[in-house]
Write an enzyme that holds these catalytic residues in place. Structure first.
Site, mmCIF file in Angstrom:
data_model
loop_
_atom_site.group_PDB
_atom_site.id
_atom_site.type_symbol
_atom_site.label_atom_id
_atom_site.label_comp_id
_atom_site.label_asym_id
_atom_site.label_seq_id
_atom_site.Cartn_x
_atom_site.Cartn_y
_atom_site.Cartn_z
ATOM 1 N N CYS A 115 41.271 63.638 74.524
ATOM 2 C CA CYS A 115 40.409 62.508 74.856
ATOM 3 C C CYS A 115 39.955 61.781 73.594
ATOM 4 O O CYS A 115 40.232 62.203 72.477
ATOM 5 C CB CYS A 115 39.194 62.985 75.646
ATOM 6 S SG CYS A 115 39.516 63.252 77.397
ATOM 7 N N HIS A 122 34.777 59.360 76.241
ATOM 8 C CA HIS A 122 33.520 59.991 76.667
ATOM 9 C C HIS A 122 32.684 60.345 75.447
ATOM 10 O O HIS A 122 33.171 60.404 74.304
ATOM 11 C CB HIS A 122 33.778 61.242 77.518
ATOM 12 C CG HIS A 122 34.463 62.362 76.810
ATOM 13 N ND1 HIS A 122 33.798 63.271 76.006
ATOM 14 C CD2 HIS A 122 35.766 62.737 76.788
ATOM 15 C CE1 HIS A 122 34.652 64.155 75.522
ATOM 16 N NE2 HIS A 122 35.861 63.855 75.975
#
Length: 417
Positions: A113, A100
């Site tokens: 992440c 992301h």
């Protein structure tokens, strides 16, 4: 403490159910190096884009392995970290790892992440679809062309031929100590119980093939089947050593004057059981196939020199021509720190070096795939189909709505504050 990392997904938007990329779009692969904090995008084995990234910091390390994009959302918020925005989110696991947009310093800084710079995150989001593979490794790896006689080649359709019967997918034990890092998602998923129809169709999603070693569940299923055949009631074979199975084991030991053992899968007991049944022990390997995130079929296969570690290797069919019966394949070999306890349980005594990935060609040369299994795969083979060869078994991340996810190194448990 797992609950700290799991939170509930209310729904999947229609955008999350976009189809897989078609062969004409080229086969994309995304490769991330944690050492270099870099990402490269490959189309049909050639690099077409790259970027810097920021992976998980200490205590929130990003796991390494073989993943694929499960879901896409242009805007997503983490309800674990104060509704932190996660624009252009592309999910890799249902336990919380995702690509992301985010702040990208020159060092690992995320909670697990993989953060991307804003412009690149938007560009990558526009290039990908569900099912695109994402490889996360410590050191950089690059897909290379590979030619090997054991690799699958396409066959023409023959509607009158009876294909192999579908069987339920059987989960195997994963790496010891596997534990997901939760930052982007939701609820853990179990493996589906039933297989799916395997009739070849045009424009179907590519196959996902996992070649690994037989796990404890497969051994217990075989044991239950043989005990029942010999008149020792082990109950319905389900791969779980419940009360009926333990009772049948005890009765068999008494009948055959075997010493007691607390181990369900005691080697001496199993050898006596196979001998009594007049059945050879099954081969060491297991092949499983998924398509469109669903189980398709599975079958036992042979592994030559099973005491030698296979390593972890990922292969992708970038071009499939049924008319010529030819496929182009690329391969990557990943460093895999197989736990000592796992290696011992699998009977592996010849280990790869700590920073040695092994050879994909060597691993392929050691596989004995039955002709009927090979034929079925080759009749369903399409561009983008992949093969993962690994000693690890089925990861706990593999479940409903995933491809086969292979963890070469799971993230360590978070330190308590």
């Amino acid at each position: 403490m797992v609950s700290r990392f799991v939170f509930c997904l209310a729904f999947l938007p229609a955008a999350a159910l976009a189809p897989f990329a078609q062969a004409g779009d080229g086969i994309l692969q995304i490769v991330i190096s944690k050492t270099d904090q870099s990402l490269a995008v490959y189309r049909d084995g050639a690099e077409i884009a790259s970027s810097k990234v920021s992976t998980g910091k200490a205590g929130h390390a990003t796991p390494t392995g073989i993943f694929s994009i499960l879901e896409k959302r242009k805007y997503h918020e983490s309800n674990l970290y104060s509704n932190a925005p996660m624009p252009f989110m592309q999910r890799l696991t249902w336990s919380g790892i995702a690509l992301h947009e985010g702040h990208v310093p020159a060092y690992p800084a995320s909670h697990g992440c993989i953060r991307l710079p804003g412009p690149f995150a938007r560009s990558l989001y526009g290039m990908t679809q569900r099912g695109v593979h994402v490889i996360v490794s410590e050191a950089p790896v690059v897909p290379v062309r590979i030619v090997h006689e054991s690799l699958f080649q396409p066959r023409g359709d023959d509607a009158d031929r009876l294909l192999l019967t579908d069987t339920p997918l059987r989960p195997a034990r994963s790496l010891a100590g596997d534990r997901p890092v939760e930052v982007a998602m939701n609820e853990a998923s179990a493996l589906p119980a039933d297989g799916a129809s395997a009739k070849p169709q045009a424009d179907m999603p590519p196959l996902r093939i996992l070649v690994t070693r037989r796990g404890d569940r497969e051994r217990i299923l075989d044991m239950q089947t043989l005990l029942n055949r010999l008149g020792f009631d082990a109950g319905t074979p389900d791969g779980i050593a419940g009360r009926a199975t333990v009772g049948a084991i005890t009765a068999f030991r008494i009948a055959h004057d075997l010493p007691e053992s607390k181990a369900v899968l005691d080697p001496a007991f199993l050898a006596a059981l196979y001998e009594a049944a007049g059945t050879a022990e099954p081969p060491a390997g297991h092949l499983l196939v998924r398509r469109d995130f669903k189980p398709l079929f599975e079958a036992p296969i042979g592994i030559r020199d099973p005491e030698r570690e296979l390593g972890t290797h990922f292969l992708v069919a970038t071009d499939v021509d049924p008319a010529l019966g030819h496929t182009e394949w690329t391969a990557m070999s990943l460093e895999n720190r197989l736990a000592d306890a796992t290696a011992k349980r699998l009977g592996i005594t010849e280990r790869l070096g700590r920073h040695e990935a092994g050879s994909a060609s060597d691993a392929l040369s050691r596989l004995d795939i039955p002709p009927d299994v090979r034929e079925r795969i080759e009749r369903l083979l399409g561009a983008g189909s992949s093969i993962t060869v690994t000693d690890n078994g089925i990861s706990t991340e593999t479940g409903q709505g995933t491809d086969f996810i292979t963890l070469t190194r799971a993230a360590p448990p978070e330190k308590k504050s």
